[in-house]
Motif scaffolding. Structure first.
Motif, PDB file in Angstrom:
ATOM      1  N   PRO A 173       0.981  -1.303  -0.187  1.00 51.46           N
ATOM      2  CA  PRO A 173       0.092   0.068   0.167  1.00 51.46           C
ATOM      3  C   PRO A 173       0.828   1.350  -0.012  1.00 51.46           C
ATOM      4  CG  PRO A 173       0.005  -1.115   2.270  1.00 51.46           C
ATOM      5  CD  PRO A 173       0.854  -1.740   1.440  1.00 51.46           C
ATOM      6  N   ILE A 174       0.686   2.179  -0.838  1.00 47.08           N
ATOM      7  CA  ILE A 174       1.266   3.499  -0.886  1.00 47.08           C
ATOM      8  C   ILE A 174       0.455   4.548  -1.116  1.00 47.08           C
ATOM      9  CG2 ILE A 174       3.059   4.773  -2.244  1.00 47.08           C
ATOM     10  CD1 ILE A 174       4.096   2.234  -3.222  1.00 47.08           C
ATOM     11  N   VAL A 175       0.692   5.644  -0.036  1.00 46.58           N
ATOM     12  CA  VAL A 175      -0.436   6.687  -0.250  1.00 46.58           C
ATOM     13  C   VAL A 175       0.490   8.028  -0.713  1.00 46.58           C
ATOM     14  CG1 VAL A 175      -1.609   8.475   1.275  1.00 46.58           C
ATOM     15  CG2 VAL A 175      -1.871   5.786   1.605  1.00 46.58           C
ATOM     16  N   PHE A 176      -0.176   8.710  -1.669  1.00 44.12           N
ATOM     17  CA  PHE A 176       0.514   9.767  -2.102  1.00 44.12           C
ATOM     18  C   PHE A 176       0.293  11.046  -1.227  1.00 44.12           C
ATOM     19  CE2 PHE A 176       1.782   7.078  -5.209  1.00 44.12           C
ATOM     20  CZ  PHE A 176       2.557   7.728  -6.230  1.00 44.12           C
ATOM     21  N   LEU A 177       1.181  11.762  -0.724  1.00 48.49           N
ATOM     22  CA  LEU A 177       0.991  13.012   0.220  1.00 48.49           C
ATOM     23  C   LEU A 177       1.382  14.109  -0.484  1.00 48.49           C
ATOM     24  CD1 LEU A 177       2.463  11.648   3.574  1.00 48.49           C
ATOM     25  CD2 LEU A 177       0.015  11.453   2.592  1.00 48.49           C
ATOM     26  N   PRO A 178       0.478  15.155  -0.818  1.00 43.96           N
ATOM     27  CA  PRO A 178       0.724  16.282  -1.618  1.00 43.96           C
ATOM     28  C   PRO A 178       1.195  17.573  -0.603  1.00 43.96           C
ATOM     29  CG  PRO A 178      -1.690  16.188  -1.356  1.00 43.96           C
ATOM     30  CD  PRO A 178      -1.064  14.834  -0.766  1.00 43.96           C
ATOM     31  N   ALA A 179       1.641  18.392  -1.264  1.00 43.63           N
ATOM     32  CA  ALA A 179       1.888  19.830  -0.244  1.00 43.63           C
ATOM     33  C   ALA A 179       0.922  20.827  -0.548  1.00 43.63           C
ATOM     34  CB  ALA A 179       3.589  20.334  -0.673  1.00 43.63           C
ATOM     35  N   GLY A 180       0.366  20.831  -1.489  1.00 41.15           N
ATOM     36  CA  GLY A 180      -0.651  22.068  -1.756  1.00 41.15           C
ATOM     37  C   GLY A 180      -0.259  23.060  -2.661  1.00 41.15           C
ATOM     38  N   PRO A 181      -1.145  23.767  -3.064  1.00 38.07           N
ATOM     39  CA  PRO A 181      -0.677  25.216  -3.874  1.00 38.07           C
ATOM     40  C   PRO A 181      -0.193  26.376  -3.052  1.00 38.07           C
ATOM     41  CG  PRO A 181      -3.111  24.952  -3.730  1.00 38.07           C
ATOM     42  CD  PRO A 181      -2.608  23.707  -3.033  1.00 38.07           C
ATOM     43  N   MET A 182       0.462  27.124  -3.453  1.00 39.71           N
ATOM     44  CA  MET A 182       0.832  28.381  -2.729  1.00 39.71           C
ATOM     45  C   MET A 182      -0.417  29.461  -2.769  1.00 39.71           C
ATOM     46  SD  MET A 182       3.028  30.743  -5.527  1.00 39.71           S
ATOM     47  CE  MET A 182       4.311  29.367  -5.733  1.00 39.71           C
ATOM     48  N   GLU A 183      -0.583  30.129  -2.047  1.00 38.93           N
ATOM     49  CA  GLU A 183      -1.609  31.103  -1.966  1.00 38.93           C
ATOM     50  C   GLU A 183      -1.553  31.943  -3.194  1.00 38.93           C
ATOM     51  OE1 GLU A 183      -1.136  33.121   1.835  1.00 38.93           O
ATOM     52  OE2 GLU A 183      -1.827  31.402   2.914  1.00 38.93           O
ATOM     53  N   SER A 184      -2.656  32.554  -3.544  1.00 37.35           N
ATOM     54  CA  SER A 184      -2.965  33.169  -4.685  1.00 37.35           C
ATOM     55  C   SER A 184      -2.167  34.565  -4.717  1.00 37.35           C
ATOM     56  CB  SER A 184      -4.340  33.485  -5.076  1.00 37.35           C
ATOM     57  OG  SER A 184      -5.043  32.535  -5.024  1.00 37.35           O
ATOM     58  N   GLY A 185      -1.530  34.818  -5.766  1.00 40.85           N
ATOM     59  CA  GLY A 185      -0.591  36.295  -5.859  1.00 40.85           C
ATOM     60  C   GLY A 185      -1.148  36.946  -7.127  1.00 40.85           C
ATOM     61  N   LEU A 186      -0.274  37.521  -7.862  1.00 33.46           N
ATOM     62  CA  LEU A 186      -0.787  38.274  -9.141  1.00 33.46           C
ATOM     63  C   LEU A 186      -1.625  37.413 -10.003  1.00 33.46           C
ATOM     64  CD1 LEU A 186      -0.287  40.883 -10.663  1.00 33.46           C
ATOM     65  CD2 LEU A 186       1.620  39.584 -11.983  1.00 33.46           C
ATOM     66  N   GLY A 187      -2.528  37.638 -10.380  1.00 31.46           N
ATOM     67  CA  GLY A 187      -3.542  37.159 -11.527  1.00 31.46           C
ATOM     68  C   GLY A 187      -2.723  36.487 -12.718  1.00 31.46           C
ATOM     69  N   ASN A 188      -3.325  35.205 -13.140  1.00 30.17           N
ATOM     70  CA  ASN A 188      -2.405  34.700 -14.347  1.00 30.17           C
ATOM     71  C   ASN A 188      -2.677  35.437 -15.475  1.00 30.17           C
ATOM     72  OD1 ASN A 188      -1.359  31.980 -13.294  1.00 30.17           O
ATOM     73  ND2 ASN A 188      -3.502  31.744 -12.593  1.00 30.17           N
ATOM     74  N   GLU A 189      -3.928  36.161 -15.503  1.00 29.73           N
ATOM     75  CA  GLU A 189      -4.180  36.984 -16.924  1.00 29.73           C
ATOM     76  C   GLU A 189      -3.173  38.096 -16.962  1.00 29.73           C
ATOM     77  OE1 GLU A 189      -6.296  37.221 -20.615  1.00 29.73           O
ATOM     78  OE2 GLU A 189      -6.008  35.719 -18.905  1.00 29.73           O
ATOM     79  N   GLY A 244      -9.945  14.924  -0.862  1.00 30.07           N
ATOM     80  CA  GLY A 244      -9.923  16.363  -0.564  1.00 30.07           C
ATOM     81  C   GLY A 244      -8.602  17.019  -0.331  1.00 30.07           C
ATOM     82  N   ALA A 245      -7.449  16.033  -0.431  1.00 30.76           N
ATOM     83  CA  ALA A 245      -6.263  16.429  -0.101  1.00 30.76           C
ATOM     84  C   ALA A 245      -5.469  17.380  -1.090  1.00 30.76           C
ATOM     85  CB  ALA A 245      -5.532  15.125   0.393  1.00 30.76           C
ATOM     86  N   SER A 246      -5.857  17.391  -1.944  1.00 26.35           N
ATOM     87  CA  SER A 246      -5.103  17.896  -3.306  1.00 26.35           C
ATOM     88  C   SER A 246      -4.710  19.498  -3.129  1.00 26.35           C
ATOM     89  CB  SER A 246      -5.795  17.716  -4.472  1.00 26.35           C
ATOM     90  OG  SER A 246      -5.705  16.359  -4.981  1.00 26.35           O
ATOM     91  N   PHE A 247      -5.588  20.224  -2.864  1.00 26.01           N
ATOM     92  CA  PHE A 247      -5.473  21.712  -3.031  1.00 26.01           C
ATOM     93  C   PHE A 247      -5.770  22.403  -1.552  1.00 26.01           C
ATOM     94  CE2 PHE A 247      -7.147  20.573  -7.506  1.00 26.01           C
ATOM     95  CZ  PHE A 247      -5.860  20.458  -7.996  1.00 26.01           C
ATOM     96  N   VAL A 248      -5.031  21.977  -0.495  1.00 22.05           N
ATOM     97  CA  VAL A 248      -4.972  22.602   0.853  1.00 22.05           C
ATOM     98  C   VAL A 248      -3.550  23.069   0.906  1.00 22.05           C
ATOM     99  CG1 VAL A 248      -5.046  22.140   3.329  1.00 22.05           C
ATOM    100  CG2 VAL A 248      -6.643  20.841   1.728  1.00 22.05           C
ATOM    101  N   ASN A 249      -3.673  24.554   0.958  1.00 20.25           N
ATOM    102  CA  ASN A 249      -2.481  25.196   1.327  1.00 20.25           C
ATOM    103  C   ASN A 249      -1.397  24.862   2.122  1.00 20.25           C
ATOM    104  OD1 ASN A 249      -4.694  27.868   0.971  1.00 20.25           O
ATOM    105  ND2 ASN A 249      -3.077  27.391  -0.579  1.00 20.25           N
ATOM    106  N   PRO A 250      -0.023  24.847   1.961  1.00 20.83           N
ATOM    107  CA  PRO A 250       1.002  24.389   2.544  1.00 20.83           C
ATOM    108  C   PRO A 250       1.057  25.121   4.097  1.00 20.83           C
ATOM    109  CG  PRO A 250       1.864  24.937   0.370  1.00 20.83           C
ATOM    110  CD  PRO A 250       0.492  25.398   0.655  1.00 20.83           C
ATOM    111  N   ASN A 251       1.752  24.319   5.000  1.00 19.82           N
ATOM    112  CA  ASN A 251       2.009  24.888   6.304  1.00 19.82           C
ATOM    113  C   ASN A 251       0.745  25.516   7.045  1.00 19.82           C
ATOM    114  OD1 ASN A 251       4.879  24.427   5.724  1.00 19.82           O
ATOM    115  ND2 ASN A 251       4.978  26.210   4.689  1.00 19.82           N
ATOM    116  N   THR A 252      -0.282  24.902   7.015  1.00 24.10           N
ATOM    117  CA  THR A 252      -1.757  24.995   7.569  1.00 24.10           C
ATOM    118  C   THR A 252      -2.071  23.826   8.408  1.00 24.10           C
ATOM    119  OG1 THR A 252      -2.947  24.131   5.788  1.00 24.10           O
ATOM    120  CG2 THR A 252      -2.390  26.651   5.589  1.00 24.10           C
ATOM    121  N   PRO A 253      -2.746  24.345   9.604  1.00 24.34           N
ATOM    122  CA  PRO A 253      -3.083  23.003  10.607  1.00 24.34           C
ATOM    123  C   PRO A 253      -3.863  21.894   9.587  1.00 24.34           C
ATOM    124  CG  PRO A 253      -3.229  25.047  11.465  1.00 24.34           C
ATOM    125  CD  PRO A 253      -3.319  25.495   9.934  1.00 24.34           C
ATOM    126  N   LEU A 254      -4.605  22.336   8.610  1.00 26.68           N
ATOM    127  CA  LEU A 254      -5.313  21.015   7.927  1.00 26.68           C
ATOM    128  C   LEU A 254      -4.396  20.411   6.931  1.00 26.68           C
ATOM    129  CD1 LEU A 254      -7.898  19.791   7.188  1.00 26.68           C
ATOM    130  CD2 LEU A 254      -8.478  21.534   5.587  1.00 26.68           C
TER     131      LEU A 254
END
Length: 604
Positions: A173-189, A244-254
């Motif tokens: 058994p192998i579980v993949f552990l993500p780190a999450g996206p950085m918080e939003s900055g300058l808009g992509n457009e 629900g693990a994919s897009f929780v921001n890094p270095n947060t309690p969740l």
């Protein structure tokens, strides 16, 4: 809801096509399981070597009664997406002890950033780094002292490489552990606009640098929906993340709570307990179909048309680009995330994210609900969202309505009725296009070719004012055998400028364009590649090319091209510098893009 007939038919075709290879693979995994937990089979000296530095965990390891968790990490602090992994081993060791087990860092794997190497020689190692990661993971796990594992990786080639290796150790058994996206900055457009202004000479490098630093500003994954975030989506749709693990921001309690829970879950799924759930049972044909549906429904990265094929073949499952195309024809596009829209993945997650999408697709019969996952039996579990309760994490029902219909739509009212990917075929070969960001009126271009053998020559022609009128820019000798198949994303600003001037423009290449493929129609991954003698090698300036993503056609309309001699290009410039000389064997051994561009001979 009954399963969609096309989804059912494609799944059955994959199962039938894969039977011999899949059966052989599963027999190998059964044999590996039958040997039992390996630590007790090691010599006393071998065990002493493995436990020497483990401090308080030595006794538990020596007794062999506790599960031992292997950690494979892609940590480095040059990549924002992987920097958060620095803290993960301590969290995982603590979690393992709380669960009555132990955890050891089995090894590290390289993680490079295509954003850094874009347009540079180092990009020619990027695709090959996927197979290096698979090899490095196998070395890490080869000590055979682990009952389960957690794999820490996020970005473009890292997750596919880890999945290929996970298939090799599919009895665990192998579980993949993500780190999450950085918080939003300058808009992509806004960022894209400054890039175009710089390419046109309207702003200087100082303004460009300021915009880039405002966009990429902290720890976590880049927030546009490129290959890295497409990887995270796939791990959830295919059942290797916790729900629900994919897009929780890094270095947060969740985020920390999900990391701890993921480690405990991996140990609980080992063959030492009563809920054995190995990778080989999770990554079956239905899981890969679910992943392809997710790729189409989200308008994900074109890189996954290569990676998913290689990932599947490592487990004896044979995918074809036709499978992607057929599933795309019945999968509605439910998300608009940059470059398909203005939102980033944080906005997407807040609007309901993957849990909402999975619920919608399940209700429409477009996903297999009966897959095994690390979260439990059935993909329906992945409609739930994680929340903190005390120091731990629990799951509650997620939203059943989109919280922003400019970002997320229901199946009944999609952004478009079909998925974000199109397969094309014709006299020029086979190619794919990410159409979710391309306006419908721009999906057909019939125009003379301008033929180049590298992207620098395209840039030079642009600066010289030579790219006039409607045209198909052809960039060849960019396939895996020629130079490792680099991304050509640095051409996007130039081609966007031409398109903005009113020209009809398309790109045709045997290279890659990545998950950041934009509004210019790009027929990429052309097979056979020029180095293999594909038709693209015989093209000349002025040949009329038809690129039709709507009808799935990639055609040379000029007569007599078949009788031209194959050119003999000088590719010596790709052979040395920044480590490229060490990858000559890879260039010689690699397969075609449509079979996964792998050095592993198909993996089955």
């Amino acid at each position: 809801m009954p399963l969609n007939p096309t989804v059912a038919r494609v799944t059955e075709n994959i199962i039938e096509r894969s039977k011999p290879a899949r059966q052989a693979y599963l027999e190998r995994m059964k044999a590996a399981r039958d040997k039992g937990p390996a630590r007790g089979h090691l010599s006393c000296s071998g065990q002493a070597h493995a436990y020497a530095a483990m401090g308080e965990d030595k006794e538990a390891l020596a007794k062999g009664s506790a599960g031992n968790l292997g950690i494979v990490t892609a940590y480095n602090d040059m990549l924002s997406a992987h920097q958060p992994f620095e803290r993960f081993p301590d969290l995982i060791r603590r979690a393992a002890r709380e669960a009555g087990g132990t955890a050891q860092v089995a090894g590290g794997v390289p993680a490079m950033c295509d954003g850094v190497t874009q347009g540079e020689p180092g990009m020619e190692l990027s695709l090959f780094s996927r197979d290096v990661i698979a090899l490095a993971t196998s070395v890490a796990m080869s000590h055979n002292t682990f009952d389960a594992a957690v794999f820490l990786g996020v970005c473009d080639k890292i997750v596919p490489g880890l999945v290929i290796a996970a298939q090799a150790f599919g009895h665990l058994p192998i579980v993949f552990l993500p780190a999450g996206p950085m918080e939003s900055g300058l808009g992509n457009e806004e960022k894209a606009k400054v890039r175009q202004q710089f390419a046109a000479g309207e702003v200087g490098r100082e303004a460009l640098m300021e915009a880039e630093m405002a966009a990429y500003h902290g720890p976590g994954t880049c927030t546009f929906y490129g290959t890295a975030n497409t990887n995270q989506m796939l791990m959830e749709f295919m059942g290797l993340h916790l729900p629900g693990a994919s897009f929780v921001n890094p270095n947060t309690p969740l985020r920390d709570a999900l990391t701890v829970e993921g480690a405990k879950r991996a140990l609980s799924l080992s063959d030492l307990g009563n809920d054995y759930r190995p990778v080989c049972d999770i990554l079956d044909e239905k899981a890969f179909v679910n992943g392809i549906v997710g790729l189409n429904a989200t308008g994900g990265s074109t890189n996954l048309l290569i990676h998913l094929v290689a990932m599947a073949r490592a487990g004896g499952i044979i995918l074809d680009w036709k499978d992607f195309s057929e599933l795309s024809s019945v999968t509605p596009l439910l998300a608009r995330v940059y470059p398909n829209g203005l939102a980033d993945v944080n906005h997407f997650h807040a609007a309901g994210g993957l849990g909402y999408m999975i619920g919608e697709l399940l209700s429409a019969g477009l996903l297999h609900d009966d897959t095994m996952t690390v979260g439990g039996q059935g993909l329906g579990l992945y409609t739930k969202e994680p929340v903190l309760e005390g120091d731990g994490v629990v799951w509650r029902e997620g939203t059943r309505e989109s919280l922003n219909d400019k970002i997320l739509r229901p199946v009944a009212d999609p952004f478009q009725p079909t998925g974000g990917l199109s397969r094309m075929a014709g006299s020029l070969g086979t190619a794919v296009m990410k159409v979710s960001a391309v306006a419908p009126e721009r999906r057909l271009v019939e125009a003379p070719a301008r033929v180049f053998s590298d992207q620098d020559a395209v840039k030079a022609a642009f600066k010289a004012g030579e790219l006039e009128g409607d045209l198909v820019v052809v960039v060849r000798y960019q396939g895996p055998k020629a130079n490792g198949m680099p991304e050509l994303h640095s051409l996007t600003p130039i081609l966007s400028i031409l398109q903005g001037r009113g020209q009809k423009v398309a790109l045709v290449t045997d290279g890659r364009m990545s998950g950041a493929s934009g509004k210019v129609p790009a027929a990429i991954h052309v097979c056979p590649e020029a180095k293999d003698g594909g038709p693209i090698a015989r093209l000349r300036d002025g040949d009329v090319i038809r690129v039709d993503a709507q009808a799935g056609v990639l055609q040379i309309l000029t007569e007599g091209w078949e009788d031209r001699p194959l050119p003999e290009p000088d590719l010596s410039g790709n052979e040395f510098g920044l480590g490229r000389e060490l990858f000559a064997t890879f260039r010689q051994a690699v397969g075609a893009a449509d079979s996964g561009a792998s050095i592993f001979g198909g993996g089955a």
